[in-house]
Write a protein that holds these residues in place. Structure first.
Motif, short mmCIF file in Angstrom:
data_model
loop_
_atom_site.label_atom_id
_atom_site.label_comp_id
_atom_site.label_asym_id
_atom_site.label_seq_id
_atom_site.Cartn_x
_atom_site.Cartn_y
_atom_site.Cartn_z
N LEU A 1 37.76 34.66 27.11
CA LEU A 1 36.88 33.71 27.80
C LEU A 1 37.56 33.14 29.04
O LEU A 1 36.96 33.04 30.11
N ASN A 2 38.81 32.77 28.89
CA ASN A 2 39.55 32.20 30.01
C ASN A 2 39.81 33.22 31.11
O ASN A 2 40.01 32.84 32.28
N ALA A 3 39.80 34.50 30.76
CA ALA A 3 40.11 35.54 31.74
C ALA A 3 38.90 35.91 32.61
O ALA A 3 39.07 36.62 33.60
N LEU A 4 37.71 35.43 32.23
CA LEU A 4 36.49 35.85 32.93
C LEU A 4 35.78 34.67 33.57
O LEU A 4 35.58 33.63 32.92
N PRO A 5 35.37 34.81 34.82
CA PRO A 5 34.59 33.74 35.44
C PRO A 5 33.18 33.68 34.84
O PRO A 5 32.53 34.72 34.65
N ALA B 1 34.09 42.28 22.82
CA ALA B 1 32.75 41.73 22.62
C ALA B 1 32.50 40.54 23.54
O ALA B 1 31.39 40.34 24.04
N VAL B 2 33.54 39.72 23.79
CA VAL B 2 33.41 38.61 24.74
C VAL B 2 33.06 39.14 26.12
O VAL B 2 32.19 38.60 26.82
N PHE B 3 33.71 40.22 26.53
CA PHE B 3 33.42 40.82 27.84
C PHE B 3 31.95 41.24 27.91
O PHE B 3 31.28 41.03 28.93
N ARG B 4 31.42 41.81 26.83
CA ARG B 4 30.02 42.25 26.84
C ARG B 4 29.07 41.06 26.84
O ARG B 4 27.99 41.11 27.46
N ALA C 1 41.12 43.00 31.39
CA ALA C 1 41.13 43.40 29.98
C ALA C 1 42.51 43.89 29.57
O ALA C 1 43.01 43.56 28.48
N LEU C 2 43.16 44.68 30.43
CA LEU C 2 44.46 45.24 30.11
C LEU C 2 45.51 44.14 29.92
O LEU C 2 46.42 44.28 29.09
N LYS C 3 45.39 43.07 30.68
CA LYS C 3 46.35 41.97 30.53
C LYS C 3 46.27 41.32 29.15
O LYS C 3 47.22 40.70 28.69
N LEU C 4 45.13 41.48 28.47
CA LEU C 4 44.96 40.92 27.14
C LEU C 4 45.53 41.83 26.05
O LEU C 4 45.82 41.38 24.95
N GLY C 5 45.65 43.12 26.36
CA GLY C 5 46.17 44.06 25.37
C GLY C 5 45.79 45.49 25.73
O GLY C 5 44.76 45.72 26.37
N ALA C 6 46.63 46.44 25.30
CA ALA C 6 46.44 47.83 25.70
C ALA C 6 45.13 48.41 25.18
O ALA C 6 44.55 49.31 25.80
N ASP C 7 44.64 47.93 24.02
CA ASP C 7 43.41 48.46 23.43
C ASP C 7 42.15 47.80 23.99
O ASP C 7 41.04 48.30 23.76
N VAL C 8 42.29 46.68 24.68
CA VAL C 8 41.11 45.91 25.08
C VAL C 8 40.20 46.68 26.03
O VAL C 8 38.97 46.66 25.86
N HIS D 1 26.03 36.86 32.53
CA HIS D 1 26.36 36.67 33.95
C HIS D 1 26.57 38.04 34.58
O HIS D 1 25.65 38.70 35.00
N ALA D 2 27.81 38.46 34.67
CA ALA D 2 28.21 39.78 35.17
C ALA D 2 29.72 39.84 35.03
O ALA D 2 30.39 38.80 34.97
N LEU D 3 30.25 41.04 34.98
CA LEU D 3 31.69 41.18 34.93
C LEU D 3 32.24 41.32 36.35
O LEU D 3 31.62 41.95 37.20
N PRO D 4 33.41 40.75 36.61
CA PRO D 4 34.02 40.93 37.94
C PRO D 4 34.41 42.38 38.15
O PRO D 4 34.60 43.14 37.18
N GLY D 5 34.57 42.78 39.39
CA GLY D 5 34.91 44.15 39.70
C GLY D 5 36.24 44.61 39.13
O GLY D 5 36.45 45.80 38.89
N ASP D 6 37.14 43.66 38.88
CA ASP D 6 38.46 44.01 38.35
C ASP D 6 38.55 43.77 36.84
O ASP D 6 39.63 43.48 36.32
N TRP D 7 37.42 43.90 36.14
CA TRP D 7 37.42 43.57 34.71
C TRP D 7 38.39 44.43 33.90
O TRP D 7 38.97 43.97 32.92
N GLN D 8 38.60 45.71 34.33
CA GLN D 8 39.53 46.56 33.59
C GLN D 8 40.94 45.99 33.62
O GLN D 8 41.64 45.97 32.60
N GLU D 9 41.37 45.50 34.79
CA GLU D 9 42.71 44.92 34.91
C GLU D 9 42.81 43.64 34.08
O GLU D 9 43.84 43.39 33.43
#
Length: 268
Positions: free
Chosen positions: A71-75, A103-106, A122-129, A112-120
């Motif tokens: 949640l904190n990682a996404l605007p 699931a939080v990302f979805r 997600a990766l900062k949260l964990g390799a599987d994210v 709202h919408a995901l930012p363009g750098d959502w993959q980066e």
């Protein structure tokens, strides 16, 4: 809004080498089940997180678990009140925390919408994210974050998950790996890779947690297509030809080992 955090399986997991940064170079076949944890979300004045369910006690600090960090990682405008129904065991090789973050990302994407750098992010949260955000079968390389789609000819396959109710941390299992590179994933569609692959962490996990071998033996006695440990354990899975075979296996396991956790589901 409800969103399933689909349980993640490693149908095959090949550990190729230890990298200079201390991590391991992996090749894995990610698969996702139709069931898992469940997130319920609604608009709120500020972000809130509540955890319920059988395994709620294993989630840790509500302010610093993967759901809160995602949640904190996404605007997102306003706040989100999230209730996490924790149905999957913790530290179990099912990517539970990563699946919850995905699931939080979805949820944020739908509201709202995901930012363009959502993959980066997600990766900062964990390799599987990153894999768990889309929760689609894929081959993962690198630390699991480099994803390649493939022909998913296992979609809908009945699967039984079994965990002996033993938490197993990933770090010690990787540390116990013997360091031998046993080769790459097979080529082909999902079924061919799964049947021709292996889990290189199975042996070190069994050395630390011998009951995993007992779980695998019990599953293999039910005549599955494939029985294997997922991730770094201790959850094991078995694939079946039809739902009746899976449900019969679940009944057998329930009678012989009533203390083990079980989930009957199917591959997405």
């Amino acid at each position: 809004m409800r969103e399933t955090a689909y349980a993640k399986l490693n149908l095959a997991l090949h550990v190729r080498q230890r990298r200079e940064d201390g991590y391991h170079e992996l090749e894995t076949l990610f698969a996702f089940c139709e069931h898992g944890d469940v997130l319920s979300a609604s608009s709120a004045s500020r972000d809130e997180l509540r955890t319920v369910g059988e395994f709620a006690g294993g989630v840790g600090d509500p302010g610093d678990n993967l759901v809160a960090r995602a949640l904190n990682a996404l605007p997102h405008s306003g706040g989100l009140a999230i209730t996490l129904e924790k149905n999957l065991p913790v530290a179990a090789g099912l990517g539970g925390g990563s699946a919850d973050a995905g699931a939080v990302f979805r949820v944020v994407e739908r509201m709202h919408a995901l930012p363009g750098d959502w993959q980066e992010r997600a990766l900062k949260l964990g390799a599987d994210v990153p894999a768990c955000v889309r929760s689609e079968m894929a081959v993962g390389r690198g630390m699991g974050e480099k994803l390649a789609p493939l022909d998913n000819d296992l979609s809908g396959t009945p699967v039984l998950l079994v965990n002996p109710r033993v938490a197993l941390s990933t770090g010690p299992v990787f540390k116990a790996w013997d360091g031998e590179d046993r080769g790459a994933l097979p080529e082909g569609a999902a079924r061919e890779i799964a049947l021709g692959g292996r889990n290189d962490l199975e042996a070190p996990a069994i050395a630390i947690c011998p009951v995993i071998a007992t779980v695998l033996d019990a599953l293999r006695e039910t005549a599955p297509i494939l029985a294997r440990m997922s991730g770094s354990g201790a959850t094991c899975f078995a694939l079946y030809r039809d739902a009746n075979a899976r449900d019969g296996a679940a009944e057998t396991i329930a009678k012989t080992h009533p203390d083990w956790w079980r989930m009957a589901t199917a591959l997405r």
